[in-house]
Design an enzyme around this catalytic site. Structure first.
Site, mmCIF file in Angstrom:
data_model
loop_
_atom_site.group_PDB
_atom_site.id
_atom_site.type_symbol
_atom_site.label_atom_id
_atom_site.label_comp_id
_atom_site.label_asym_id
_atom_site.label_seq_id
_atom_site.Cartn_x
_atom_site.Cartn_y
_atom_site.Cartn_z
ATOM 1 N N HIS A 105 0.866 -1.202 0.037
ATOM 2 C CA HIS A 105 -0.103 -0.015 0.019
ATOM 3 C C HIS A 105 0.845 1.130 -0.011
ATOM 4 C CE1 HIS A 105 -3.407 -2.511 1.788
ATOM 5 N NE2 HIS A 105 -3.340 -2.707 0.439
ATOM 6 N N GLU A 108 1.313 3.448 2.922
ATOM 7 C CA GLU A 108 2.003 3.020 4.083
ATOM 8 C C GLU A 108 3.300 2.540 4.305
ATOM 9 O OE1 GLU A 108 -0.732 -0.533 4.904
ATOM 10 O OE2 GLU A 108 -2.296 0.658 4.438
ATOM 11 N N HIS A 235 2.563 -3.506 6.747
ATOM 12 C CA HIS A 235 1.540 -2.456 6.495
ATOM 13 C C HIS A 235 1.460 -1.419 7.489
ATOM 14 C CE1 HIS A 235 -0.746 -4.375 3.357
ATOM 15 N NE2 HIS A 235 -0.031 -5.165 3.570
ATOM 16 N N GLU A 326 1.400 -5.071 11.325
ATOM 17 C CA GLU A 326 0.720 -3.735 11.179
ATOM 18 C C GLU A 326 1.589 -2.825 11.952
ATOM 19 O OE1 GLU A 326 -1.709 -2.439 9.234
ATOM 20 O OE2 GLU A 326 -2.498 -4.310 8.256
#
Ligand SMILES: *[C@@H]1O[C@H](CO)[C@@H](O)[C@H](O)[C@H]1NC(C)=O
Ligand SMILES: *[C@@H]1O[C@H](CO)[C@@H](O)[C@H](O)[C@H]1NC(C)=O
Ligand SMILES: *[C@@H]1O[C@H](CO)[C@@H](O)[C@H](O)[C@H]1NC(C)=O
Ligand SMILES: [Zn+2]
Length: 451
Positions: A105, A108, A235, A326
């Site tokens: 992404h 990110e 991410h 994450e």
């Protein structure tokens, strides 16, 4: 008069001396600034990203290789990777492989910058004779891909912080973490019918969906060609490690347990527990609804179900076990926070890579000819409890006849199947100690016609 002249010369001399020192200092400073040995915490653009990797290679030419993935981005930018190994560019038997991919992404950015720093750190520590890092590199082949979406990063960095979602997708507007082929549906169907394959399911689909993006395709090639044992997909937007399955079963929303749930929970926990804050109950990103994580980890589908994500593809399409890291509450994090974030994640990154050495590994040979047997199927039954439990996810031996099976501690009945050979079983006790490498268990198969 003479005295005055003398004083003038004297002060002139002192001034010149100071000037010389200042000039020398400036000179030193400027050589330091371009010295490849220093790493600057900043948002590296796509050209700078490549330069960091090339510089790391210059510092550590014997143990690294910079390469590009098989395809480019939509806007024709290269997708760079750096590899660490004793013999870069070559798969060596009994050396398991690890892949980490960041910035799929584009907005990110934490994975991108942390992987660049990690590459620099591994090289620097290897040169400084850090025994643990030298040992890690000597028994592991490590691939780092700082950015799978350089086009998205360009868009995100231009848009600025207020437009959080800009640059998430690739330049065709596709979310790359929803763009991988759906292998879960095949797996879930086979589960119900209780027959059919439970691994390497990419081989079950005739061709990829026509909307498969070039970045997705490049990642798929990397995953299939490398046959990594362990992987991470980095991410931002939360502080949690999520693990397969990401896609819920059709008749069961919520927790989607994979046959290797125990292994995945260990993998995710190793990351979360070695991160400075992730596993603390007080660490939250203040998002609504509040994330129901447990000690910093969560099952992907329990969080929210997605189709076409990368972690399920690793597990269902290759021998790899992949989790999603994450790592930051904000997506395009502030430049001044990069160093702090590296320090929060550094130990977790290293400890996670060591997990490549869980369980068992070994060679599969033809007993008579002593030749290695590629593509053999390795099936594991958990016999730690009175009732044996089959782990419904087989792995296969690589091209050199070597295999790697991540397992947590316990007792297992491991059976190897290969065309034209009799199956061969061994009882194995696993007591993990990653620093020593996985436990070695070789198999010698008997050719059917020899018996
Ligand atoms: C790389 O290997 C060569 C040959 O073994 C050696 O001479 C050289 O010092 C090594 N370079 C580094 C940076 O380790
Ligand atoms: C095998 O079973 C034991 C006992 O139930 C369990 O602790 C362990 O996690 C299982 N191993 C795997 C790989 O699932
Ligand atoms: C191990 O598995 C093989 C193949 O299924 C089976 O024949 C054998 O009896 C098993 N051994 C034990 C001790 O469970
Ligand atoms: Zn993301």
């Amino acid at each position: 008069m003479y005295l005055l002249l003398y004083l003038i010369y004297f002060y002139y001399g002192i001034i010149m001396m100071y000037m010389a020192i200042i000039l020398l200092g400036l000179q030193l400073y400027s050589t330091l600034a371009v010295n490849p040995q220093t790493f600057e915490f900043k948002h590296h653009n796509n050209k700078e990203l490549k330069n960091v990797l090339v510089n790391v290679h210059k510092m550590c030419p014997n143990i690294t290789r910079v390469y590009t993935l098989s395809g480019k981005s939509v806007r024709n930018q290269d997708l760079y990777a750096i590899e660490f190994a004793m013999t870069p560019g070559i798969h060596t038997k009994m050396i398991p492989e690890y892949i980490s991919i960041g910035n799929m992404h584009g907005n990110e950015v934490i994975g991108r910058e942390i992987l660049l720093k990690l590459a620099h750190y591994l090289c620097e520590q290897f040169l400084h004779k850090n025994k643990i890092i030298q040992r890690l590199i000597s028994i592991t082949r490590i691939h780092l891909v700082p950015s799978l979406n350089p086009d998205g990063w360009d868009d995100a960095s231009k848009a600025g912080k207020d437009k959080e979602l800009k640059g998430r997708n690739n330049a065709n507007g596709f979310d790359l973490n929803r763009n991988f082929p759906d292998l879960n549906s095949i797996m879930y169907k086979n589960e119900k019918l209780k027959h059919g394959k439970n691994h390497h399911l990419l081989e079950e689909i005739k061709c990829l969906p026509s909307n498969t993006q070039p970045e997705t395709f490049a990642a798929l090639n990397l995953i299939v060609d490398t046959q990594a044992v362990l992987a991470s997909n980095i991410h931002g937007g939360e502080l949690v490690v999520s693990y397969p399955y990401d896609q819920a079963r059709p008749d069961n929303i919520g927790y989607a347990e994979s046959p290797d749930d125990d292994v995945f929970r260990r993998l995710a926990s190793v990351y979360a527990n070695n991160h400075k804050d992730m596993s603390k109950p007080t660490t939250t990103c203040n998002k609504k609804p509040k994330l129901e994580k447990q000690n910093g980890i969560i099952n992907g589908a329990k969080w929210y179900s997605i189709q076409g994500g990368m972690q399920d593809i690793h597990y269902l399409g290759s021998n790899g076990f992949c989790v999603t890291l994450e790592l930051s509450c904000d997506k395009f994090i502030k430049e001044e926070d990069l160093k702090y974030e590296w320090n929060r994640n550094k130990n977790a990154m290293i400890q996670f890579m060591w997990q490549t050495h869980l369980g068992i590994k070994g060679m599969i040979y033809d007993k008579r000819s002593k030749k290695p047997v590629p593509d053999a199927i390795i099936q594991v039954v958990n016999i730690s409890n009175k009732i044996p439990k089959i782990i419904d996810h087989d792995i296969t031996s690589d091209c050199l006849g070597d295999y790697y099976r991540l397992l947590v501690n316990g007792e297992y009945n491991v059976t190897v199947y290969a065309d034209n050979f009799y199956p061969c079983s061994k009882i194995v006790k696993v007591n993990n100690n990653p620093r020593n490498g996985a436990k070695c268990v070789d198999f010698y198969l008997i050719y059917e016609k020899d018996k």
